[in-house]
Design a protein around this motif. Structure first.
Motif, PDB file in Angstrom:
ATOM      1  N   GLU A 141       5.538   1.944  -4.671  1.00 42.67           N
ATOM      2  CA  GLU A 141       6.888   1.600  -4.215  1.00 42.67           C
ATOM      3  C   GLU A 141       7.823   2.802  -4.359  1.00 42.67           C
ATOM      4  OE1 GLU A 141       5.378  -0.142  -6.804  1.00 42.67           O
ATOM      5  OE2 GLU A 141       4.604  -1.787  -5.597  1.00 42.67           O
ATOM      6  N   ASP A 142       7.655   3.560  -5.453  1.00 39.98           N
ATOM      7  CA  ASP A 142       8.486   4.746  -5.672  1.00 39.98           C
ATOM      8  C   ASP A 142       8.214   5.821  -4.625  1.00 39.98           C
ATOM      9  OD1 ASP A 142       9.374   3.369  -7.882  1.00 39.98           O
ATOM     10  OD2 ASP A 142       8.361   4.656  -9.349  1.00 39.98           O
ATOM     11  N   VAL A 143       6.939   6.043  -4.338  1.00 41.76           N
ATOM     12  CA  VAL A 143       6.556   7.054  -3.338  1.00 41.76           C
ATOM     13  C   VAL A 143       7.054   6.624  -1.968  1.00 41.76           C
ATOM     14  CG1 VAL A 143       4.628   8.286  -2.266  1.00 41.76           C
ATOM     15  CG2 VAL A 143       4.508   7.669  -4.687  1.00 41.76           C
ATOM     16  N   ALA A 144       6.820   5.358  -1.611  1.00 40.32           N
ATOM     17  CA  ALA A 144       7.239   4.850  -0.300  1.00 40.32           C
ATOM     18  C   ALA A 144       8.752   4.888  -0.147  1.00 40.32           C
ATOM     19  CB  ALA A 144       6.723   3.427  -0.103  1.00 40.32           C
ATOM     20  N   ALA A 145       9.470   4.574  -1.224  1.00 44.75           N
ATOM     21  CA  ALA A 145      10.932   4.602  -1.156  1.00 44.75           C
ATOM     22  C   ALA A 145      11.427   6.011  -0.872  1.00 44.75           C
ATOM     23  CB  ALA A 145      11.531   4.086  -2.458  1.00 44.75           C
ATOM     24  N   ARG A 146      10.812   6.987  -1.505  1.00 43.28           N
ATOM     25  CA  ARG A 146      11.215   8.375  -1.262  1.00 43.28           C
ATOM     26  C   ARG A 146      10.914   8.788   0.176  1.00 43.28           C
ATOM     27  NH1 ARG A 146       9.986  13.899  -4.581  1.00 43.28           N
ATOM     28  NH2 ARG A 146      10.786  15.250  -2.967  1.00 43.28           N
ATOM     29  N   LEU A 147       9.744   8.404   0.670  1.00 44.85           N
ATOM     30  CA  LEU A 147       9.344   8.795   2.024  1.00 44.85           C
ATOM     31  C   LEU A 147      10.062   7.974   3.090  1.00 44.85           C
ATOM     32  CD1 LEU A 147       5.528   9.108   1.372  1.00 44.85           C
ATOM     33  CD2 LEU A 147       7.162  10.979   1.620  1.00 44.85           C
ATOM     34  N   ALA A 148      10.138   6.670   2.909  1.00 46.24           N
ATOM     35  CA  ALA A 148      10.743   5.799   3.910  1.00 46.24           C
ATOM     36  C   ALA A 148      12.266   5.849   3.861  1.00 46.24           C
ATOM     37  CB  ALA A 148      10.268   4.367   3.729  1.00 46.24           C
TER      38      ALA A 148
END
Length: 105
Positions: A90-97
């Motif tokens: 979720e942290d990685v996706a939040a940064r990317l998305a």
């Protein structure tokens, strides 16, 4: 002759296949999912060419961190990400998305 195919991608995330395989999973709710698969699920917004951001597994990127996976966001090619196993997807996706949400505004 037309030689292109339409895509809804606003960018692509390149995931080092070798790093992802060496990590042996380490992502997702049970910690057994590859980062590429977990990101595709988490980012959502469509599948394949209809996704907001494409997640593409590529050959070795040459960084080879231990217990981590190398990512390249094509919208910011000068800044590669090293994601340690166990990092919440979720942290990685939040940064990317987060960049995608900012682009649509």
């Amino acid at each position: 002759m037309k030689a292109h195919v339409r895509s809804d991608w606003r960018g692509a995330i390149l995931v080092c296949r070798k790093c992802d395989k060496k990590a042996g999973g380490g992502f997702g709710p049970k910690g057994k999912t590859s980062l590429a698969k977990a990101l595709r699920t988490e980012i959502g917004g469509g599948k394949g060419r209809k996704a907001k951001i494409g997640v593409v597994e590529v050959g070795c990127l040459g960084v080879c961190p231990k217990y981590a996976v190398t990512l390249v966001d094509t919208r910011q090619p000068g800044e590669w990400l090293i994601v340690k196993t166990g990092t919440p997807v979720e942290d990685v996706a939040a940064r990317l998305a987060g960049d995608v949400a900012g682009e649509s505004a």
